[in-house]
Design an enzyme around this catalytic site. Structure first.
Site, short mmCIF file in Angstrom:
data_model
loop_
_atom_site.label_atom_id
_atom_site.label_comp_id
_atom_site.label_asym_id
_atom_site.label_seq_id
_atom_site.Cartn_x
_atom_site.Cartn_y
_atom_site.Cartn_z
N GLU A 40 0.83 -1.21 0.00
CA GLU A 40 0.00 0.00 0.00
C GLU A 40 0.86 1.26 0.00
OE1 GLU A 40 -3.23 2.57 2.61
OE2 GLU A 40 -2.48 0.67 3.43
N ASP A 54 9.11 5.73 15.39
CA ASP A 54 8.86 7.15 15.10
C ASP A 54 9.20 7.96 16.34
OD1 ASP A 54 7.97 9.60 14.24
OD2 ASP A 54 5.85 9.05 14.09
N ASP A 95 9.62 11.90 17.69
CA ASP A 95 9.28 13.29 17.34
C ASP A 95 9.71 14.22 18.47
OD1 ASP A 95 7.88 15.74 16.76
OD2 ASP A 95 6.53 14.59 15.48
#
Length: 399
Positions: A44, A105, A107
């Protein structure tokens, strides 16, 4: 295009960038390794367009289709999803996820309660050191504790970093396996109302925690000076709330209040007071044996979005995407050189396409380096996959 970045010009620049600078061939090869043994078309892709239209369940069969899709849709943002048992655009409601890179991830906005130089979307060289520490701790754990080798590190383009682990064993991890790795990596717990967010217990520290502390120690004095964790009344108050022993807390507050505001000096005084207090109070050392380490971890340890790691269907920004707010390229970097990254030297789409820009030559060089870094990871992954297929007689392992 000379001058400041203008997001309104992105739609004019992106077709040129995708055609001339985006490493389409290596990108497709990377996705293909991550798809094996399924066809590339079962992966995808997701596009965010200029008018915030969000397109999911896109797919490509080869580089030519990727190029056509880029030119037709000109995505402002490109995200990558999982590998399904069928083409995602056809049977997405009944499809089954077969594989997904193990991803992390990090941040900088999640450090806003400890970083003092910047807030929210702003990033500078001082707070980038938090990312350097995160990269070194996570990469070392993935390599040494889990044996993963095919690890890709990407700057998000604004305020964070992403890690993609493409080893077959990582891609085919089930949900409990991903959760176990995420929990293993997570040492900071609790919300905004919890003062002390790290509890290491009273036993001897696990080797992975001791290793992480050793990494933090290499940068901790720099961070104390850069961030001044203890320099103001408010910051000192926040620090004192982490100390669980009331008597020790009052002793430290009394001494540090009278000291110069230097965080480094205050920290060194705290360590001396803590050590002396523990020598005089046997019960105290049992209750807070690892207090110094816990505080260092609370200020400096990686703050992971563990839901991204645990989930199969979370989309993550592709390498070499353009961040629409900054114009910066999501470059691939080597973890051992994370500290050398200078944010103002990260290539931007407007300097790459503007030959008259003073930064053009430097940014072109840095872009080539990022592509080379990407190629090295992909070449390694292809070699690993070839050896694995040979070992299993050309048959894939069961998912």
């Amino acid at each position: 295009m000379v001058g400041q970045y203008d997001e309104n010009l992105l739609s004019d620049m992106l077709p040129i960038y995708y055609a001339k600078l985006f490493p389409q061939n290596v990108f497709c090869r990377w996705l293909s390794c991550g798809n094996y043994p399924q066809p590339l078309g079962n992966r995808e892709l997701s596009f965010t367009l200029s008018d915030d239209v969000y397109l999911r369940y896109l797919s490509i069969n080869n580089q030519k289709e990727l190029q056509t899709l880029f030119q037709k849709k000109c995505p402002y943002k490109l995200d990558i999803g999982a590998v399904y048992n069928t083409k995602p655009s056809i049977g997405r409601h009944d499809s089954i996820i077969l594989a997904r890179e193990l991803v992390f991830d990090i941040d900088l906005t999640d450090y806003d309660e400890v970083r003092t130089c910047c807030k929210e979307a702003k990033v500078c060289g001082k707070c980038w050191k938090f990312m350097v520490i995160a990269c070194e701790i996570i990469h070392t754990a993935l390599r040494d504790d889990f044996g993963f080798q095919n690890i890709l590190w990407v700057f998000s383009g604004r305020r964070g970093i992403h890690c993609w682990v493409s080893d077959h064993e990582a891609r085919t991890l089930d949900s409990p396996g991903r959760s176990a790795i995420a929990d293993y990596m997570c040492l900071i717990t609790g919300g905004e109302n919890q003062n002390k967010k790290v509890n290491l217990g009273n036993d001897n520290l696990h080797s992975s925690i001791r290793r992480a502390i050793n990494i933090i120690e290499k940068y901790f004095k720099e961070l104390l000076e850069d961030q001044e964790f203890l320099s103001t009344t408010e910051r000192l108050s926040t620090f004192l709330k982490i100390i669980p022993d009331e008597t020790l807390r009052h002793q430290i507050e009394k001494v540090l209040d009278k000291m110069p505001t230097s965080s480094l000096q205050r920290w060194e005084s705290f360590v001396d007071i803590y050590n002396n207090y523990c020598k005089e109070n046997v019960t105290a050392i049992r209750k807070m044996k690892h207090l110094i380490e816990e505080i260092m971890i609370q200020y400096c340890y990686p703050r992971l979005d563990i839901n991204v790691t645990k989930g199969f269907n979370h989309l993550l920004k592709s390498p070499f995407s353009i961040h629409p707010k900054t114009g910066k390229v999501s470059i691939v970097f080597k973890p051992e050189f994370a500290r050398d990254i200078k944010l103002d030297e990260v290539p931007t789409i407007y300097t790459l396409l503007d030959d008259a820009s003073p930064e053009n030559a430097q940014h072109q060089t840095n872009m080539r380096t990022a592509v080379k870094n990407f190629q090295e990871v992909v070449f390694s992954l292809e070699k690993t996959e070839a050896l694995r297929r040979k070992k299993y007689g050309g048959n894939s392992m069961e998912f």
